[in-house]
Design a protein around this motif. Structure first.
Motif, PDB file in Angstrom:
ATOM      1  N   VAL A  71     -82.254  13.180 -19.651  1.00  8.30           N
ATOM      2  CA  VAL A  71     -83.337  14.080 -19.251  1.00  8.30           C
ATOM      3  C   VAL A  71     -84.686  13.554 -19.733  1.00  8.30           C
ATOM      4  N   ARG A  72     -84.649  12.489 -20.528  1.00  5.82           N
ATOM      5  CA  ARG A  72     -85.875  11.891 -21.055  1.00  5.82           C
ATOM      6  C   ARG A  72     -85.789  10.376 -20.909  1.00  5.82           C
ATOM      7  N   VAL A  73     -86.939   9.754 -20.733  1.00  9.92           N
ATOM      8  CA  VAL A  73     -86.999   8.304 -20.599  1.00  9.92           C
ATOM      9  C   VAL A  73     -86.467   7.608 -21.842  1.00  9.92           C
ATOM     10  N   ASP A  74     -86.708   8.174 -23.020  1.00  9.38           N
ATOM     11  CA  ASP A  74     -86.232   7.501 -24.229  1.00  9.38           C
ATOM     12  C   ASP A  74     -84.717   7.396 -24.256  1.00  9.38           C
ATOM     13  N   GLU A  75     -84.016   8.323 -23.638  1.00  7.56           N
ATOM     14  CA  GLU A  75     -82.557   8.207 -23.557  1.00  7.56           C
ATOM     15  C   GLU A  75     -82.162   7.015 -22.686  1.00  7.56           C
ATOM     16  N   LEU A  76     -82.861   6.805 -21.607  1.00  4.70           N
ATOM     17  CA  LEU A  76     -82.599   5.640 -20.760  1.00  4.70           C
ATOM     18  C   LEU A  76     -82.918   4.361 -21.527  1.00  4.70           C
ATOM     19  N   ARG A  77     -84.078   4.342 -22.174  1.00  7.04           N
ATOM     20  CA  ARG A  77     -84.527   3.161 -22.909  1.00  7.04           C
ATOM     21  C   ARG A  77     -83.584   2.817 -24.059  1.00  7.04           C
ATOM     22  N   ASP A  78     -83.084   3.828 -24.746  1.00  7.56           N
ATOM     23  CA  ASP A  78     -82.238   3.602 -25.913  1.00  7.56           C
ATOM     24  C   ASP A  78     -80.826   3.130 -25.575  1.00  7.56           C
ATOM     25  N   TRP A  79     -80.313   3.487 -24.396  1.00  8.52           N
ATOM     26  CA  TRP A  79     -78.900   3.215 -24.100  1.00  8.52           C
ATOM     27  C   TRP A  79     -78.658   2.236 -22.969  1.00  8.52           C
ATOM     28  N   LEU A  80     -79.658   1.976 -22.130  1.00  8.06           N
ATOM     29  CA  LEU A  80     -79.469   1.069 -21.000  1.00  8.06           C
ATOM     30  C   LEU A  80     -80.253  -0.224 -21.212  1.00  8.06           C
ATOM     31  N   ASP A  81     -79.744  -1.291 -20.655  1.00 11.19           N
ATOM     32  CA  ASP A  81     -80.406  -2.586 -20.651  1.00 11.19           C
ATOM     33  C   ASP A  81     -80.722  -2.932 -19.200  1.00 11.19           C
ATOM     34  N   GLY A  82     -81.965  -3.335 -18.932  1.00 10.76           N
ATOM     35  CA  GLY A  82     -82.393  -3.585 -17.556  1.00 10.76           C
ATOM     36  C   GLY A  82     -81.559  -4.617 -16.821  1.00 10.76           C
ATOM     37  N   ALA A  83     -81.324  -5.766 -17.428  1.00 14.88           N
ATOM     38  CA  ALA A  83     -80.543  -6.821 -16.771  1.00 14.88           C
ATOM     39  C   ALA A  83     -79.108  -6.386 -16.546  1.00 14.88           C
ATOM     40  N   THR A  84     -78.554  -5.662 -17.496  1.00 18.80           N
ATOM     41  CA  THR A  84     -77.177  -5.176 -17.350  1.00 18.80           C
ATOM     42  C   THR A  84     -77.101  -4.131 -16.245  1.00 18.80           C
ATOM     43  N   LEU A  85     -78.095  -3.265 -16.162  1.00 17.90           N
ATOM     44  CA  LEU A  85     -78.127  -2.262 -15.096  1.00 17.90           C
ATOM     45  C   LEU A  85     -78.135  -2.932 -13.730  1.00 17.90           C
ATOM     46  N   VAL A  86     -78.952  -3.944 -13.568  1.00 15.26           N
ATOM     47  CA  VAL A  86     -79.015  -4.661 -12.287  1.00 15.26           C
ATOM     48  C   VAL A  86     -77.661  -5.290 -11.978  1.00 15.26           C
ATOM     49  N   ARG A  87     -77.046  -5.901 -12.972  1.00 12.15           N
ATOM     50  CA  ARG A  87     -75.748  -6.563 -12.764  1.00 12.15           C
ATOM     51  C   ARG A  87     -74.655  -5.558 -12.381  1.00 12.15           C
ATOM     52  N   LEU A  88     -74.667  -4.385 -12.986  1.00 14.63           N
ATOM     53  CA  LEU A  88     -73.620  -3.384 -12.748  1.00 14.63           C
ATOM     54  C   LEU A  88     -73.888  -2.484 -11.545  1.00 14.63           C
ATOM     55  N   TRP A  89     -75.105  -2.443 -11.064  1.00 14.44           N
ATOM     56  CA  TRP A  89     -75.529  -1.411 -10.116  1.00 14.44           C
ATOM     57  C   TRP A  89     -74.551  -1.208  -8.953  1.00 14.44           C
ATOM     58  N   GLY A  90     -74.110  -2.240  -8.317  1.00 17.65           N
ATOM     59  CA  GLY A  90     -73.229  -2.106  -7.163  1.00 17.65           C
ATOM     60  C   GLY A  90     -71.850  -1.562  -7.499  1.00 17.65           C
ATOM     61  N   GLU A  91     -71.476  -1.588  -8.769  1.00 16.53           N
ATOM     62  CA  GLU A  91     -70.159  -1.111  -9.201  1.00 16.53           C
ATOM     63  C   GLU A  91     -70.177   0.324  -9.712  1.00 16.53           C
ATOM     64  N   LEU A  92     -71.357   0.866  -9.963  1.00 18.88           N
ATOM     65  CA  LEU A  92     -71.451   2.173 -10.599  1.00 18.88           C
ATOM     66  C   LEU A  92     -71.174   3.299  -9.607  1.00 18.88           C
ATOM     67  N   TYR A  93     -70.420   4.288 -10.072  1.00 15.83           N
ATOM     68  CA  TYR A  93     -70.154   5.499  -9.295  1.00 15.83           C
ATOM     69  C   TYR A  93     -71.173   6.539  -9.739  1.00 15.83           C
ATOM     70  N   LEU A  94     -72.153   6.816  -8.870  1.00 16.68           N
ATOM     71  CA  LEU A  94     -73.256   7.698  -9.218  1.00 16.68           C
ATOM     72  C   LEU A  94     -73.460   8.761  -8.150  1.00 16.68           C
TER      73      LEU A  94
END
Length: 116
Positions: A71-94
Motif C-alpha cells: 500500500v506504500r512505495v517503501d514496501e515495494l522498494r524494500d522487498w522488490l528488486d527492479g532487475a529481478t522484477l523484469v526477469r520474473l514479470w512474465g511468470e508472475l500470477y497477478l
C-alpha cells in the motif's frame, strides 16, 4: 532522503477497494536478491513468513504477494528488486489490475509479458 515518486493507478486495483501501487522508476526497487528473508505480517498473513530467495518458486511467490499487498512505495522498494522484477514479470500470477497498472507505467514489462 527524498520522496520516491509513486502512482496509485486509479482505476486499477490490486483487489477490491485497494489501488495498485506502482513506482515510476524500476531502479528505485532495491530489495533483497539472495538469502532468507522474513516478510512483515502486514504483507504475508501466515505464521512462517520466511522466504528463501534461492528457491525460484518462493521468490516468485514473494513478488506476487508484495505487488498485490503493498500500500506504500517503501514496501515495494524494500522487498522488490527492479532487475529481478523484469526477469520474473512474465511468470508472475497477478490480478489484472496490478498487471495493467505496472505495464501502463513500464511498457517494457508489457513486452516481457508478451514474450512469455
Amino acid at each position: 532522503m527524498g520522496a520516491i515518486p509513486m502512482r496509485a493507478a486509479r482505476p486499477y486495483q490490486s483487489r477490491p477497494g485497494r489501488a495498485a501501487v506502482v513506482v515510476d522508476d524500476l531502479s528505485t526497487l532495491r530489495g533483497p536478491t539472495s538469502g532468507v528473508v522474513e516478510l512483515p505480517h502486514r504483507l504475508l498473513w501466515r505464521p512462517d513468513r520466511s522466504i528463501d530467495l534461492s528457491e525460484s518458486w518462493q521468490l516468485a511467490a514473494m513478488y506476487e504477494v508484495v505487488l498485490v499487498e503493498a500500500v506504500r512505495v517503501d514496501e515495494l522498494r524494500d522487498w522488490l528488486d527492479g532487475a529481478t522484477l523484469v526477469r520474473l514479470w512474465g511468470e508472475l500470477y497477478l490480478p489484472r489490475g496490478v498487471r495493467r497498472a505496472w505495464e501502463d507505467v513500464h511498457p517494457a514489462l508489457r513486452r516481457m509479458q508478451a514474450a512469455a
